[in-house]
Design a protein around this motif. Structure first.
Motif, PDB file in Angstrom:
ATOM      1  N   ASN A  93       0.752  -1.232   0.078  1.00 55.46           N
ATOM      2  CA  ASN A  93       0.112  -0.036  -0.080  1.00 55.46           C
ATOM      3  C   ASN A  93       0.867   1.325  -0.031  1.00 55.46           C
ATOM      4  O   ASN A  93       1.929   1.390   0.589  1.00 55.46           O
ATOM      5  CB  ASN A  93      -0.810   0.051   1.148  1.00 55.46           C
ATOM      6  N   TRP A  94       0.416   2.386  -0.722  1.00 54.54           N
ATOM      7  CA  TRP A  94       0.814   3.579  -0.483  1.00 54.54           C
ATOM      8  C   TRP A  94      -0.067   4.723   0.113  1.00 54.54           C
ATOM      9  O   TRP A  94      -1.109   4.733  -0.293  1.00 54.54           O
ATOM     10  CB  TRP A  94       1.319   4.236  -1.903  1.00 54.54           C
ATOM     11  N   THR A  95       0.643   4.892   1.278  1.00 52.12           N
ATOM     12  CA  THR A  95      -0.311   5.880   2.161  1.00 52.12           C
ATOM     13  C   THR A  95       0.041   7.265   2.342  1.00 52.12           C
ATOM     14  O   THR A  95       1.272   7.500   2.710  1.00 52.12           O
ATOM     15  CB  THR A  95      -0.383   5.342   3.480  1.00 52.12           C
ATOM     16  N   ASP A  96      -0.971   8.115   1.962  1.00 49.22           N
ATOM     17  CA  ASP A  96      -0.630   9.680   2.114  1.00 49.22           C
ATOM     18  C   ASP A  96      -1.229   9.902   3.603  1.00 49.22           C
ATOM     19  O   ASP A  96      -2.225   9.835   4.200  1.00 49.22           O
ATOM     20  CB  ASP A  96      -1.576  10.351   1.338  1.00 49.22           C
ATOM     21  N   VAL A  97      -0.045  10.473   4.416  1.00 42.82           N
ATOM     22  CA  VAL A  97      -0.170  10.800   5.840  1.00 42.82           C
ATOM     23  C   VAL A  97      -0.116  12.133   5.944  1.00 42.82           C
ATOM     24  O   VAL A  97       0.933  12.932   5.869  1.00 42.82           O
ATOM     25  CB  VAL A  97       0.740  10.108   6.825  1.00 42.82           C
ATOM     26  N   ASP A  98      -0.992  12.716   6.466  1.00 46.84           N
ATOM     27  CA  ASP A  98      -1.130  14.231   6.832  1.00 46.84           C
ATOM     28  C   ASP A  98      -0.949  14.640   8.010  1.00 46.84           C
ATOM     29  O   ASP A  98      -1.669  14.421   9.082  1.00 46.84           O
ATOM     30  CB  ASP A  98      -2.619  14.664   6.449  1.00 46.84           C
ATOM     31  N   VAL A  99       0.393  14.971   8.498  1.00 44.64           N
ATOM     32  CA  VAL A  99       0.610  15.230   9.846  1.00 44.64           C
ATOM     33  C   VAL A  99       0.434  16.795  10.410  1.00 44.64           C
ATOM     34  O   VAL A  99       0.616  16.894  11.558  1.00 44.64           O
ATOM     35  CB  VAL A  99       2.206  14.781  10.313  1.00 44.64           C
ATOM     36  N   TYR A 100       0.004  17.427   9.605  1.00 44.89           N
ATOM     37  CA  TYR A 100      -0.313  18.970   9.830  1.00 44.89           C
ATOM     38  C   TYR A 100      -1.746  19.052  10.295  1.00 44.89           C
ATOM     39  O   TYR A 100      -2.163  20.065  10.529  1.00 44.89           O
ATOM     40  CB  TYR A 100       0.144  19.682   8.526  1.00 44.89           C
ATOM     41  N   VAL A 101      -2.451  17.980  10.406  1.00 47.22           N
ATOM     42  CA  VAL A 101      -3.693  18.088  11.129  1.00 47.22           C
ATOM     43  C   VAL A 101      -3.913  17.371  12.286  1.00 47.22           C
ATOM     44  O   VAL A 101      -2.919  16.483  12.657  1.00 47.22           O
ATOM     45  CB  VAL A 101      -4.902  17.767  10.228  1.00 47.22           C
ATOM     46  N   TYR A 102      -4.875  17.614  13.221  1.00 49.96           N
ATOM     47  CA  TYR A 102      -4.846  16.597  14.604  1.00 49.96           C
ATOM     48  C   TYR A 102      -6.175  16.479  14.676  1.00 49.96           C
ATOM     49  O   TYR A 102      -7.105  17.054  14.670  1.00 49.96           O
ATOM     50  CB  TYR A 102      -4.410  17.498  15.803  1.00 49.96           C
ATOM     51  N   PRO A 103      -6.411  15.209  14.705  1.00 53.02           N
ATOM     52  CA  PRO A 103      -5.490  13.947  14.612  1.00 53.02           C
ATOM     53  C   PRO A 103      -5.131  13.889  13.389  1.00 53.02           C
ATOM     54  O   PRO A 103      -5.990  14.347  12.419  1.00 53.02           O
ATOM     55  CB  PRO A 103      -6.246  12.738  15.067  1.00 53.02           C
ATOM     56  N   LYS A 104      -3.708  13.384  13.005  1.00 47.64           N
ATOM     57  CA  LYS A 104      -3.281  13.222  11.662  1.00 47.64           C
ATOM     58  C   LYS A 104      -4.182  12.128  10.759  1.00 47.64           C
ATOM     59  O   LYS A 104      -4.849  11.205  11.545  1.00 47.64           O
ATOM     60  CB  LYS A 104      -2.009  12.637  11.730  1.00 47.64           C
ATOM     61  N   THR A 105      -4.222  12.190   9.642  1.00 45.39           N
ATOM     62  CA  THR A 105      -5.121  11.576   8.782  1.00 45.39           C
ATOM     63  C   THR A 105      -4.251  10.804   7.754  1.00 45.39           C
ATOM     64  O   THR A 105      -3.347  11.103   7.471  1.00 45.39           O
ATOM     65  CB  THR A 105      -6.041  12.487   8.110  1.00 45.39           C
ATOM     66  N   GLU A 106      -4.930   9.433   7.606  1.00 49.86           N
ATOM     67  CA  GLU A 106      -4.078   8.600   6.688  1.00 49.86           C
ATOM     68  C   GLU A 106      -5.181   8.294   5.570  1.00 49.86           C
ATOM     69  O   GLU A 106      -5.908   7.834   5.501  1.00 49.86           O
ATOM     70  CB  GLU A 106      -3.891   7.543   7.320  1.00 49.86           C
ATOM     71  N   THR A 107      -4.352   8.312   4.184  1.00 52.54           N
ATOM     72  CA  THR A 107      -5.312   7.882   3.040  1.00 52.54           C
ATOM     73  C   THR A 107      -4.493   6.947   2.080  1.00 52.54           C
ATOM     74  O   THR A 107      -3.598   7.306   1.792  1.00 52.54           O
ATOM     75  CB  THR A 107      -5.549   9.207   2.219  1.00 52.54           C
ATOM     76  N   VAL A 108      -5.022   5.767   1.903  1.00 54.35           N
ATOM     77  CA  VAL A 108      -4.437   4.894   1.022  1.00 54.35           C
ATOM     78  C   VAL A 108      -4.702   5.366  -0.373  1.00 54.35           C
ATOM     79  O   VAL A 108      -5.819   5.489  -0.745  1.00 54.35           O
ATOM     80  CB  VAL A 108      -4.968   3.294   1.215  1.00 54.35           C
ATOM     81  N   VAL A 109      -3.644   5.569  -1.159  1.00 55.15           N
ATOM     82  CA  VAL A 109      -3.767   6.207  -2.587  1.00 55.15           C
ATOM     83  C   VAL A 109      -3.634   5.150  -3.661  1.00 55.15           C
ATOM     84  O   VAL A 109      -4.002   5.436  -4.925  1.00 55.15           O
ATOM     85  CB  VAL A 109      -2.860   7.462  -2.658  1.00 55.15           C
TER      86      VAL A 109
END
Length: 573
Positions: free
Chosen positions: A136-152
């Motif tokens: 899987n390739w996952t886009d992790v957004d650490v600049y929001v709280y809580p962080k979000t993860e999206t499998v692209v």
């Protein structure tokens, strides 16, 4: 951690003999086992980048499990594109995901319409069985709280991932029969390969199998031959191989070239198959610098020819030009080579038999040509192979329209009957220090005649012979002997001869098979034999007269291993 890993490449379940546990020990540090994933359809990471799996790693280590993938990324756009900072994770059958670390050598961006390979690796503290199901390739957004993860993007692992000695490759496309042409899966190279021959040699370093492949470039541009290795498999063991040719190899458009692999084995090993492997690399930057881990990737499993199928010989008539492998560059096309003589005799004193072969090399061009340095081996009906000793010649060049002769001597067991012998002409240069066959000739042995000595380019007819002796004060009251021969000698004047040409040796035995003495004469040069009467003195004496002698006459020529001889005639008083 000591990174010494056991490697086993799967073999296809064709027979019970091929399904035993497979294990190869890679002694080099950092060498890891892995099975290549079959290249499947690519998926999109974004509008411009496509990705596909190249290799998948899942191997037990001393401290747990090592997981890794290598992917091929392609930029389909027309502008420079950055590689996204997605996390690459492998997902297991129990639903757990493990994030892999990116190699520090991975590209950060791709030029338009180009592609690159990216490597990812991770060690996990897990000793139980792990089954990798997808990447899987996952886009992790650490600049929001809580962080979000999206499998692209996700790619299922469709090929069997190597997990241990008991694993097998079930996909038939990974199995190749001997002489099947193939491309290496997982690589973009268009170069095709065909197994040509495999031979077993005994060297000073041990037993070595030499594999010859024909590499062909079907494309319309120059191509590099990618680095890969061949390992040999015998029952539960795998023996590491290495390419003989060093450095980078290239092929012009439409060109073909032989490449060779040497596989060192135990003395009695009989290889059953070959494993073709490529290498993957992972770079990791640390406090001590960049550490590169290399691991082998199993790509194909090649079955070897059955027993007796390895030698393909051509029926050959003595005196005819030999048809060499057209891809070999060893023998100039204007140099015609033929076998003029092929004899076997018994070496009673040595307890073996000797075989000699005389080659004629004819220069059909209008310029001098160098004498080709080919080797010759003898293969018996049972498949045993014996290396020939080449005559030490002085002639380095063959004149236009002229010929020279080169003799080879072979020593075989006394039990050899000479049936179905194969004479292999070998290239000992291209794959040095190993040899590859450029012709294999199946031809019958000639029979010697006491009164006709074939010493090409000389034909010697013995019209009569007599053994004479002297006795008296001049000989210290011992009997000394001399052999008188009446000869008719003919020569082919188109053949060059020099002082390295064969000579004649005479051995005289009494009725009790005791050696009385020896003598000699030359065919060429000073004190040579001539038409008419010839006297050969026997160096030796006897204190009693014996009227029942045996006379053995030999052809003798020099080789790097000492004098070689062939029995020409035996006369009994």
């Amino acid at each position: 951690m000591n990174n010494k890993w056991k490697l086993s490449l799967a073999s296809v379940a064709l027979s019970v003999s091929l399904l035993g546990p497979v294990a190869a020990v890679y002694a080099a540090e950092g060498t890891l086992p892995v099975l290549a994933a079959a290249a499947g359809p690519s998926v999109k990471l974004n509008d411009l980048l496509d990705v596909e799996l190249k290799s998948v790693l899942n191997q037990k280590t001393e401290g747990g499990t090592r997981l890794g993938v290598v992917v091929r990324l392609k930029n389909t756009g027309s502008v420079l594109t950055r590689v996204p900072d997605y996390e690459v994770r492998v997902e297991t059958a129990d639903g757990i995901q493990y994030t892999l670390k990116a190699s520090t050598a991975n590209a950060r961006s791709l030029q338009a319409k180009s592609s690159t390979e990216l490597s990812y690796l991770a060690d996990i503290d897990r000793m139980d069985e792990v089954t990798v199901t997808q990447v899987n390739w996952t886009d992790v957004d650490v600049y929001v709280y809580p962080k979000t993860e999206t499998v692209v993007a996700s790619i299922p692992v469709q090929a069997e991932v190597w997990q241990g000695e008991s694993s097998v490759i079930a996909k038939p496309e990974a199995l190749k029969k001997w002489s099947d042409s193939f491309r290496i899966p997982g690589l973009t190279s268009p170069v095709q390969y065909t197994p040509v021959s495999i031979s077993k040699e005994s060297t000073a370093a041990g037993t070595v199998y030499v594999v010859q492949l024909l590499a062909s470039n079907p494309s319309e541009r120059r191509e590099s031959i990618p680095a890969f290795t061949l390992d040999g498999k015998a029952d539960s063991k795998v023996f590491n191989g290495s390419r003989v040719e060093q450095g980078a190899l290239t092929l012009e458009a439409g060109a073909e070239k032989y490449i060779h692999y040497a596989i060192s084995t135990e003395q009695d090993t009989v290889l059953q198959s070959l494993n073709l492997l490529t290498q993957e690399n992972f770079a990791d930057a640390g406090a001590a610098g960049v550490n590169v881990t290399s691991y082998a990737v199993g790509r194909l499993h090649i079955l070897l020819p059955g027993e007796g199928e390895g030698i393909n010989s051509t029926a050959y008539a003595l005196g005819n030009p030999i048809e060499f492998d057209g891809k070999s560059q060893l023998v100039n096309a204007d140099m015609k080579v033929s076998v003029e003589e092929f004899y076997m005799h018994t070496n009673k004193e040595e307890g073996n038999k000797g075989v000699t072969a005389t080659f004629k090399l004819t220069n059909t061009s209008k310029k001098p040509l160098a004498v080709p340095a080919f080797a010759a081996d003898l293969v018996t009906k049972e498949g045993y192979e014996y290396a020939g000793s080449r005559q030490a010649t002085q002639t380095a060049m063959v004149l236009p329209g002229s010929s020279i002769t080169v003799r080879y001597a072979f020593t075989v067991p006394a039990s050899e009957n000479g049936e179905n012998l194969v004479l292999k002409v070998q290239d000992a240069v291209s794959a040095a220090p190993y040899k590859t066959a450029i012709a294999a000739l199946s031809t019958g042995l000639q029979k010697s005649e006491n009164n006709k000595w074939n010493l090409y380019p000389y034909d010697v007819k013995v019209n009569s012979w007599i053994l004479q002796w002297d006795y008296g004060v001049a000989t210290n009251y011992n009997y000394v002997y001399r052999l008188k021969l009446d000869l008719s000698i003919k020569r082919d004047n188109a053949v060059q001869v020099d002082n390295s040409f064969s000579r004649i040796m005479v051995e005289l035995y009494d009725s009790n098979d005791r050696l009385v003495g020896t003598g000699g004469a030359n065919i060429y040069g000073q004190e040579r034999l001539v038409n008419g009467d010839n006297i050969i003195s026997i160096q030796g004496a006897s204190n009693m007269l014996d009227v029942r002698h045996k006379i053995y006459i030999y052809e003798v020529f020099n080789t790097p291993n000492g004098d070689a001889k062939r029995l020409l005639a035996q006369y009994n008083e």
